[in-house]
Design a protein around this motif. Structure first.
Motif, PDB file in Angstrom:
ATOM      1  N   HIS A 247       0.969  -1.353  -0.080  1.00  0.00           N
ATOM      2  CA  HIS A 247      -0.115   0.111  -0.021  1.00  0.00           C
ATOM      3  C   HIS A 247       0.852   1.204  -0.016  1.00  0.00           C
ATOM      4  O   HIS A 247       0.723   2.152  -0.714  1.00  0.00           O
ATOM      5  CB  HIS A 247      -0.870   0.018   1.161  1.00  0.00           C
ATOM      6  CG  HIS A 247      -1.888   1.171   1.376  1.00  0.00           C
ATOM      7  ND1 HIS A 247      -2.742   1.410   0.414  1.00  0.00           N
ATOM      8  CD2 HIS A 247      -1.704   2.130   2.076  1.00  0.00           C
ATOM      9  CE1 HIS A 247      -3.295   2.682   0.945  1.00  0.00           C
ATOM     10  NE2 HIS A 247      -2.761   3.121   1.964  1.00  0.00           N
ATOM     11  N   LEU A 248       1.809   1.339   0.667  1.00  0.00           N
ATOM     12  CA  LEU A 248       2.739   2.540   0.769  1.00  0.00           C
ATOM     13  C   LEU A 248       3.535   2.772  -0.431  1.00  0.00           C
ATOM     14  O   LEU A 248       3.567   3.696  -1.062  1.00  0.00           O
ATOM     15  CB  LEU A 248       3.833   2.225   2.035  1.00  0.00           C
ATOM     16  CG  LEU A 248       3.396   2.481   3.565  1.00  0.00           C
ATOM     17  CD1 LEU A 248       4.471   1.920   4.438  1.00  0.00           C
ATOM     18  CD2 LEU A 248       2.676   3.629   3.672  1.00  0.00           C
ATOM     19  N   GLN A 250       2.446   1.711  -3.389  1.00  0.00           N
ATOM     20  CA  GLN A 250       1.422   2.261  -4.358  1.00  0.00           C
ATOM     21  C   GLN A 250       0.829   3.590  -4.257  1.00  0.00           C
ATOM     22  O   GLN A 250       1.016   4.349  -5.077  1.00  0.00           O
ATOM     23  CB  GLN A 250       0.069   1.217  -4.282  1.00  0.00           C
ATOM     24  CG  GLN A 250       0.233  -0.157  -4.778  1.00  0.00           C
ATOM     25  CD  GLN A 250      -0.887  -1.139  -4.671  1.00  0.00           C
ATOM     26  OE1 GLN A 250      -1.863  -0.537  -3.685  1.00  0.00           O
ATOM     27  NE2 GLN A 250      -1.125  -2.022  -5.300  1.00  0.00           N
ATOM     28  N   VAL A 251       0.854   4.136  -2.855  1.00  0.00           N
ATOM     29  CA  VAL A 251       0.547   5.551  -2.552  1.00  0.00           C
ATOM     30  C   VAL A 251       1.840   6.330  -2.922  1.00  0.00           C
ATOM     31  O   VAL A 251       1.673   7.392  -3.532  1.00  0.00           O
ATOM     32  CB  VAL A 251       0.395   5.572  -0.868  1.00  0.00           C
ATOM     33  CG1 VAL A 251       0.358   7.115  -0.622  1.00  0.00           C
ATOM     34  CG2 VAL A 251      -0.988   4.942  -0.403  1.00  0.00           C
ATOM     35  N   ARG A 252       3.007   5.902  -2.866  1.00  0.00           N
ATOM     36  CA  ARG A 252       4.022   6.781  -3.215  1.00  0.00           C
ATOM     37  C   ARG A 252       4.307   6.702  -4.624  1.00  0.00           C
ATOM     38  O   ARG A 252       4.426   8.041  -5.292  1.00  0.00           O
ATOM     39  CB  ARG A 252       5.462   5.970  -2.770  1.00  0.00           C
ATOM     40  CG  ARG A 252       6.678   6.890  -2.935  1.00  0.00           C
ATOM     41  CD  ARG A 252       7.783   6.308  -2.286  1.00  0.00           C
ATOM     42  NE  ARG A 252       8.402   4.856  -2.904  1.00  0.00           N
ATOM     43  CZ  ARG A 252       9.196   4.106  -2.284  1.00  0.00           C
ATOM     44  NH1 ARG A 252      10.049   4.508  -1.343  1.00  0.00           N
ATOM     45  NH2 ARG A 252       9.545   3.195  -2.904  1.00  0.00           N
ATOM     46  N   ALA A 254       1.569   6.669  -6.692  1.00  0.00           N
ATOM     47  CA  ALA A 254       0.385   7.531  -7.189  1.00  0.00           C
ATOM     48  C   ALA A 254       0.910   8.984  -6.819  1.00  0.00           C
ATOM     49  O   ALA A 254       0.456   9.612  -7.574  1.00  0.00           O
ATOM     50  CB  ALA A 254      -0.697   7.241  -6.393  1.00  0.00           C
ATOM     51  N   GLU A 255       1.418   9.101  -5.822  1.00  0.00           N
ATOM     52  CA  GLU A 255       2.107  10.587  -5.452  1.00  0.00           C
ATOM     53  C   GLU A 255       2.754  11.008  -6.438  1.00  0.00           C
ATOM     54  O   GLU A 255       3.026  12.454  -6.833  1.00  0.00           O
ATOM     55  CB  GLU A 255       2.450  10.454  -3.953  1.00  0.00           C
ATOM     56  CG  GLU A 255       2.737  12.090  -3.527  1.00  0.00           C
ATOM     57  CD  GLU A 255       1.469  13.038  -3.530  1.00  0.00           C
ATOM     58  OE1 GLU A 255       1.823  14.053  -3.357  1.00  0.00           O
ATOM     59  OE2 GLU A 255       0.393  12.433  -3.286  1.00  0.00           O
TER      60      GLU A 255
END
Length: 476
Positions: A247-248, A250-252, A254-255
């Motif tokens: 998740h981290l 993917q979030v990174r 995406a950011e």
């Protein structure tokens, strides 16, 4: 592969140790019996000889006449009662040293010169003269009638000693048999302990699917249940950690994608417009040298800012990855010039599976980042002149390897910097494996295996095909 644990050979250890103890006990008992037997014979010989001489003298006095007191009338019959308690061998000689009577009592107990007798003499030690007690055969008037030589009954003593030691050996054999049987039972009961050791080794090698089967011994069954609960708990923790790490990631990503889009859309357009204004101003101020120089400087600065922005955008999100896919992005990454501060370069060879099949969604960027970090590690730490990147599809997974020809550090492990740590965390978050080895020719080879969902890969390939068709129609 996990290291093979040492086997728990408790049954064999018990056999050797208890067997050694049993043999030591038998040896001590045999030595004690021999010592007691030798001391008993040595202490009883003088008194037995004196009593035998007295009995013979009394018998000679009763049966011989007053005029014939020679030793020819001596018999060994008076010694039979004494021989029942203290077996002995007697030799009677006359006053001239001629032996007139000799024998061992009881008579039926063997040859005094046979094998048991020789064996007993050898165990007793010393010379034959040391074990012979000589007394004078004197009559009541004090007249010397001859001499009496008394020795232990070696034949009988040897046979009795042999019988005792045979019983002792039989008892030792029975004890060894019991110990062997007990060790077999213990080894059979504790055989599952080797399964526990093997399961612990597999658990230490990150095999969280290992479980112990039910065991017969209650204590080992409790250990197995505790181990299975521990493995399940560690597996659950590992799944949660992977989910959080993924998740981290993917979030990174995406950011990064959002930042790249905003920078491209806003700052990129603004800098492009500013560069166009600077070019227009440079044309309009050609008659004014100072203003024209300022406009040209502004145009150069804007161009530099655009180049820097392109590099930042490439680091945040490779444009080739979104536009053309992973294969083209990796080829572009391999073709980038890489130069060190000392002037040396790193050449990269890329080998992709043919035909190329798109990966599942969200895997492209992770594979790209893994290859990018591995090449960065080879450029900074190994001093390699060339590196080879290879991708290969397997049943249920993707295998990726990055090998270089650098000298590298002397240790067995590569330098554990933040790049390698991030690489490991990314691979573990995807449920994969990361290992390395040092080939015989030198260098370092990183190997990564990532699990792939085939259905997701097919959907990704279908989506990529549709997107490509839409782009062609739009371009047309």
């Amino acid at each position: 592969m996990p290291p093979r644990p040492p086997l728990l050979l408790l049954g064999r250890a018990l056999r050797w140790r208890l067997g050694a103890v049993a043999l030591a006990v038998v040896a001590v008992l045999g030595w004690s019996d021999w010592r007691e037997w030798r001391q008993r014979n040595a202490q009883a010989l003088p008194s037995t000889a004196a009593l035998a001489a007295q009995l013979l003298a009394d018998d000679l006095a009763r049966h011989a006449s007053a005029f014939d007191r020679s030793t020819h009338a001596v018999t060994l019959a008076p010694l039979r009662t004494l021989a029942q308690r203290a077996p002995l061998c007697v030799a009677v000689s006359d006053i001239y040293g001629h032996r007139v009577r000799a024998g061992c009592l009881p008579h039926e107990d063997g040859d005094p010169d046979g094998a048991p007798a020789r064996w007993a003499r050898r165990l007793a030690g010393g010379t034959d003269a040391q074990w012979t007690h000589t007394l004078t055969l004197a009559l009541s008037e004090g007249v010397k009638a001859g001499t009496v030589e008394v020795q232990p009954h070696w034949a009988l003593e040897g046979r009795l000693l042999w019988q005792r030691w045979a019983w002792l050996a039989a008892a030792a054999a029975a004890l060894m048999g019991m110990l062997w049987l007990a060790s077999r039972l213990v080894a059979r009961s504790l055989a599952p302990a080797n399964q526990v050791l093997g399961a612990l080794a597999r658990l230490a090698a990150d095999d969280l699917q290992v479980r112990l089967p039910p065991m017969r011994l209650r204590e080992l069954e409790h250990i197995g249940q505790g181990f299975n609960r521990l493995a399940e708990h560690l597996g659950e923790l590992r799944r949660r950690q992977q989910q959080l790490s993924l998740h981290l990631l993917q979030v990174r990503e995406a950011e990064r994608r959002r930042l790249a889009r905003e920078l491209h859309d806003e700052m990129g357009q603004s800098l492009t417009a500013l560069q166009a204004e600077a070019a227009a101003m440079s044309l309009m101020t050609q008659a004014l040298p100072q203003a024209a120089a300022s406009a040209q400087a502004m145009s150069r600065t804007t161009a530099q800012l655009l180049d820097g922005l392109q590099r930042v955008l490439a680091d945040l999100r490779p444009q080739a990855l979104d536009r053309f896919g992973l294969a083209v992005a990796l080829q572009s990454l391999a073709n980038l010039p890489r130069r060190r501060a000392d002037g040396s370069t790193l050449r990269v060879r890329l080998a992709l599976p043919q035909p190329w099949t798109p990966l599942p969604p969200d895997h492209d960027i992770h594979v790209y980042r893994i290859v990018q970090e591995a090449l960065t590690n080879a450029l900074r730490h190994s001093g390699a002149a060339s590196a080879a990147v290879a991708l290969r599809r397997e049943a249920g997974g993707l295998r990726l390897s990055v090998a270089d020809d650098g000298a590298g550090p002397e240790a067995d492990l590569p330098p554990s910097g933040h790049g390698l740590l991030g690489l490991r965390e990314r691979v573990l978050a995807l449920g994969g494996r990361l290992d390395w080895e040092r080939p015989a020719g030198g260098g370092l080879c990183l190997r990564v295996w990532l699990p792939l969902d085939e259905r997701a890969a097919e959907e990704g390939a279908r989506g990529a095909g549709e997107a490509g068709t839409g782009m062609e129609e739009k371009t047309t």
